[in-house]
Design a protein around this motif. Structure first.
Motif, mmCIF file in Angstrom:
data_model
loop_
_atom_site.group_PDB
_atom_site.id
_atom_site.type_symbol
_atom_site.label_atom_id
_atom_site.label_comp_id
_atom_site.label_asym_id
_atom_site.label_seq_id
_atom_site.Cartn_x
_atom_site.Cartn_y
_atom_site.Cartn_z
ATOM 1 N N THR A 388 45.587 55.570 -17.742
ATOM 2 C CA THR A 388 44.405 54.756 -17.988
ATOM 3 C C THR A 388 43.350 55.656 -18.626
ATOM 4 N N ARG A 389 42.826 55.226 -19.751
ATOM 5 C CA ARG A 389 41.840 56.027 -20.478
ATOM 6 C C ARG A 389 40.491 55.313 -20.490
ATOM 7 N N ASN A 390 39.422 56.070 -20.264
ATOM 8 C CA ASN A 390 38.070 55.561 -20.433
ATOM 9 C C ASN A 390 37.557 56.027 -21.794
ATOM 10 N N LEU A 391 37.271 55.091 -22.665
ATOM 11 C CA LEU A 391 36.900 55.395 -24.044
ATOM 12 C C LEU A 391 35.587 54.694 -24.363
ATOM 13 N N SER A 392 34.576 55.469 -24.716
ATOM 14 C CA SER A 392 33.238 54.900 -24.907
ATOM 15 C C SER A 392 32.940 54.592 -26.364
ATOM 16 N N LEU A 393 32.104 53.592 -26.564
ATOM 17 C CA LEU A 393 31.537 53.254 -27.866
ATOM 18 C C LEU A 393 30.063 53.612 -27.793
ATOM 19 N N SER A 394 29.617 54.527 -28.642
ATOM 20 C CA SER A 394 28.249 55.016 -28.508
ATOM 21 C C SER A 394 27.606 55.193 -29.868
ATOM 22 N N ALA A 395 26.295 55.425 -29.858
ATOM 23 C CA ALA A 395 25.521 55.611 -31.088
ATOM 24 C C ALA A 395 24.802 56.942 -31.042
ATOM 25 N N THR A 396 24.693 57.561 -32.206
ATOM 26 C CA THR A 396 23.937 58.794 -32.340
ATOM 27 C C THR A 396 23.242 58.769 -33.699
ATOM 28 N N GLU A 399 23.193 63.833 -39.648
ATOM 29 C CA GLU A 399 22.326 64.902 -40.150
ATOM 30 C C GLU A 399 21.278 64.410 -41.135
ATOM 31 N N TYR A 400 21.445 63.177 -41.622
ATOM 32 C CA TYR A 400 20.472 62.610 -42.554
ATOM 33 C C TYR A 400 19.506 61.642 -41.870
ATOM 34 N N GLY A 401 19.586 61.581 -40.543
ATOM 35 C CA GLY A 401 18.690 60.724 -39.787
ATOM 36 C C GLY A 401 19.135 59.272 -39.716
ATOM 37 N N ARG A 402 20.394 59.002 -40.094
ATOM 38 C CA ARG A 402 20.893 57.633 -40.075
ATOM 39 C C ARG A 402 21.628 57.352 -38.774
ATOM 40 N N PRO A 403 21.572 56.102 -38.293
ATOM 41 C CA PRO A 403 22.364 55.777 -37.103
ATOM 42 C C PRO A 403 23.850 55.919 -37.414
ATOM 43 N N MET A 404 24.600 56.479 -36.467
ATOM 44 C CA MET A 404 26.040 56.659 -36.637
ATOM 45 C C MET A 404 26.743 56.246 -35.351
ATOM 46 N N LEU A 405 27.753 55.414 -35.478
ATOM 47 C CA LEU A 405 28.509 54.935 -34.324
ATOM 48 C C LEU A 405 29.730 55.820 -34.127
ATOM 49 N N MET A 406 30.103 56.021 -32.856
ATOM 50 C CA MET A 406 31.195 56.946 -32.540
ATOM 51 C C MET A 406 32.100 56.369 -31.455
ATOM 52 N N LEU A 407 33.327 56.865 -31.424
ATOM 53 C CA LEU A 407 34.285 56.549 -30.371
ATOM 54 C C LEU A 407 34.440 57.774 -29.482
ATOM 55 N N ASN A 408 34.119 57.592 -28.211
ATOM 56 C CA ASN A 408 34.254 58.669 -27.218
ATOM 57 C C ASN A 408 33.480 59.927 -27.619
ATOM 58 N N ARG A 410 33.144 61.355 -30.357
ATOM 59 C CA ARG A 410 33.855 62.242 -31.270
ATOM 60 C C ARG A 410 33.868 61.650 -32.667
ATOM 61 N N MET A 411 33.989 62.540 -33.647
ATOM 62 C CA MET A 411 34.041 62.117 -35.036
ATOM 63 C C MET A 411 35.495 62.083 -35.511
ATOM 64 N N TRP A 412 35.693 61.518 -36.690
ATOM 65 C CA TRP A 412 37.029 61.371 -37.246
ATOM 66 C C TRP A 412 37.758 62.709 -37.322
ATOM 67 N N THR A 413 37.047 63.761 -37.702
ATOM 68 C CA THR A 413 37.694 65.047 -37.955
ATOM 69 C C THR A 413 37.942 65.870 -36.700
ATOM 70 N N HIS A 516 30.919 50.457 -39.823
ATOM 71 C CA HIS A 516 31.034 51.368 -38.681
ATOM 72 C C HIS A 516 32.276 52.250 -38.823
ATOM 73 N N GLU A 517 33.374 51.629 -39.215
ATOM 74 C CA GLU A 517 34.627 52.377 -39.397
ATOM 75 C C GLU A 517 34.440 53.547 -40.362
ATOM 76 N N ASP A 518 33.707 53.304 -41.447
ATOM 77 C CA ASP A 518 33.488 54.346 -42.449
ATOM 78 C C ASP A 518 32.504 55.418 -41.976
ATOM 79 N N HIS A 519 31.761 55.128 -40.856
ATOM 80 C CA HIS A 519 30.668 56.054 -40.480
ATOM 81 C C HIS A 519 30.328 55.948 -38.991
ATOM 82 N N ASP A 520 31.002 56.541 -38.068
ATOM 83 C CA ASP A 520 32.164 57.376 -38.113
ATOM 84 C C ASP A 520 33.073 56.880 -36.999
ATOM 85 N N MET A 521 33.157 55.537 -36.890
ATOM 86 C CA MET A 521 33.718 54.898 -35.699
ATOM 87 C C MET A 521 35.223 54.660 -35.858
ATOM 88 N N MET A 522 35.935 55.758 -36.092
ATOM 89 C CA MET A 522 37.393 55.704 -36.212
ATOM 90 C C MET A 522 37.960 57.022 -35.691
#
Length: 544
Positions: A388-396, A399-408, A410-413, A516-522
């Motif tokens: 069982t995994r706990n995986l969060s959806l969050s916002a940060t 570096e350019y001051g734009r909202p960015m959505l993330m999974l757990n 972490r970023m794609w890379t 969201h997928e493109d930045h960075d919610m994948m």
């Protein structure tokens, strides 16, 4: 047939005063008359030959001009075979097909390209790769975001390994769809027109005597905006100051509704049952679909195929990428005109999807059925879950001051943290810490929704502990079948259960709001045969 449609179109245009036709401004929906164009049916993809006994297709991604509305000038788009939507594949369960996806697109993008996003910084502008959404498929034919390729395969991504994709169709009959999935440009390429249906049929479904042939219609709903000259509009910056331009936007909401490539079309139907395979193919927008006057309809299937039993509904909520297989019975509505509406939006244009005109004569007796039982569901047992995994959806903020959505967080890379064992069952607890819902899509698998339960977000952010604040809520009646995309509700833990079988290798999971997928919610995940030498760096797992 074509002559009849032409006559209908001309008669509809005749009802619009000539002076009003001249006032049409594609950028202003107040000036665009609705229900002028008939709903088109996408063309059917045809194989060109057989290779080793398998049907072989070639599909070209190329630029073309498309008519969104009879009173618009032609609009420049990108389409599969130059068509929007792309041609519909009709295939059979367990019959393998081969598809060569050919990039014949220009080398420059015509929509605002943000070069700061993952995969776009030092890559060619126009990259494509095709994902068959909902397919049980090997990783080298899944359309991995880094398996992209350019025109003539001059440049390829690091996951590119084959030109001809192999689809085994080893799954039950279902409404799938295919679309672009290139890293960092998915939102632009899908918006440009790169999407189409893929229908899997099986003998079990055929025995049910559901509406078929001309009475079965795939319906792709998307929202778009246009410039005054009729060209596609997509914003080059968010509605707040940013240091980057062009810049990704946090969401895209068009001001018109496009169905199968036409703005607010109409469909002439007979007084009988119709099967509508509805897909929300929008970048961001969700729809709560209902018929005028709260007329009832039946849902017979979800993303992954038929439900155990039909569900009688007056509305159904679809997030981006979700599908609904519906039957509408027009038999008692002869002579009436019925609107398909979107009750999530009060805008006079976004609240209307299309129009049904029950004005065709009944060609023959309607022998189709809405069976009491459809396909039995063999549920996955939670006690059999290996993890069982706990995986969060969050916002940060990036570096350019734009909202960015993330999974757990972490970023794609970042390194892979989800390594499900081959032939194992897992439960994923998706914790939405953001103020809006997200449609979460997991490649390779079809899953079941267990429940959603409210939790204390602040406590989780402070301590990492999940403290529930209310009882578990079962999935809605229209969600109680196989799914590949789920709405992760605000302030809820959405629990899904899935079986990772048939294939091993690299896949992805992501939010299907394309911005969201493109930045960075994948994020990548890897199905492995053995975890003996794999480090478990998923610190948020609730148990091993």
């Amino acid at each position: 047939m074509d002559e009849d449609r032409l006559k209908v179109k001309e008669s509809d245009l005749d009802t619009i005063p000539k002076e009003n036709r001249l006032k049409v401004n594609p950028s202003d929906p107040d000036t665009i008359p609705k229900f002028v164009d008939e709903l088109p049916r996408p063309q059917i993809a045809k194989p060109i030959r057989k290779i080793n006994g398998h049907d072989y297709y070639e599909v070209e991604m190329k630029a073309a001009y498309h008519s969104f509305h009879s009173l618009f000038p032609p609009t420049y788009i990108w389409g599969y075979n130059g068509l929007y939507p792309g041609p519909t594949f009709e295939v059979r369960k367990d019959e393998t097909i081969l598809v060569k996806w050919i990039n014949k697109l220009p080398t420059k993008h015509f929509l605002p390209l943000d070069l700061t996003l993952h995969g776009a910084i030092d890559s060619p502008e126009v990259r494509t790769v095709v994902h068959l959404h909902g397919a049980n498929v090997a990783p080298d034919s899944d359309g991995h975001p880094e398996a992209w390729f350019t025109r003539n395969y001059e440049y390829t991504g690091k996951k590119f390994s084959r030109k001809i994709y192999k689809y085994t169709n080893h799954q039950q009959g279902a409404t799938l769809w295919y679309h672009d999935h290139s890293l960092g440009t998915t939102r632009l390429n899908v918006y440009a027109g790169l999407a189409g249906f893929y229908l899997i049929r099986d003998s079990f479904e055929e025995k049910l005597e559901l509406p078929k042939g001309r009475y079965e219609i795939p319906i792709l709903i998307q929202d778009k905006s246009f410039n005054e000259d009729g060209s596609l509009f997509y914003p080059d910056a968010p509605p707040f100051p940013v240091r980057v331009r062009p810049s990704v936007v946090p969401a895209f909401n068009g001001n018109t509704i496009v169905v199968n490539g036409k703005l607010w079309p109409y469909l002439r139907v007979e007084p009988r049952k119709y099967r509508l395979r509805i897909l929300n193919g929008s970048n961001t927008t969700a729809y709560n679909l209902s018929l005028e006057n709260n007329l009832e309809f039946y849902q017979i299937g979800t993303d992954g195929g038929l439900l155990p039993n039909p569900v009688k509904l007056t509305s159904i909520l679809l997030e981006p990428a979700e599908r609904a297989d519906l039957i509408i019975d027009f038999s008692t509505l002869k002579g009436q005109t019925i609107l398909l509406k979107n009750t999530l939006d009060q805008d006079p244009h976004k609240s209307v999807i299309m129009q049904f005109r029950v004005n065709l004569p009944l060609k023959e007796k309607d022998n189709s059925k809405i069976p009491e039982s459809l396909r039995p569901l063999d549920p996955l047992k939670e006690e059999m879950a290996a993890k069982t995994r706990n995986l969060s959806l969050s916002a940060t903020t990036d570096e350019y001051g734009r909202p960015m959505l993330m999974l757990n967080n972490r970023m794609w890379t970042d390194p892979v943290t989800e390594n499900p064992e081959y032939d194992s069952i897992e439960v994923w607890n998706i914790l939405n810490l953001t103020p809006f819902p997200h449609p979460i899509h997991v490649h390779l698998v079809q899953f079941l929704i267990l429940d959603r339960r409210p939790f204390d977000i602040a406590e989780y952010q402070n301590s990492g502990k999940i403290i529930y604040t209310g009882p578990a809520v079962p999935p809605a009646p229209y969600e109680r079948g196989w799914k590949d995309t789920v709405r992760a509700e605000v302030g809820m833990v959405t629990r899904i259960i899935m079986h990772f079988n048939d294939h091993e290798g690299d896949y992805v999971w992501h939010c299907h709001i394309l911005e969201h997928e493109d930045h960075d919610m994948m994020r990548p995940f890897r199905v492995i045969k053995s975890s003996y030498n794999v480090q478990n760096n998923n610190s948020h797992s609730s148990h091993d």
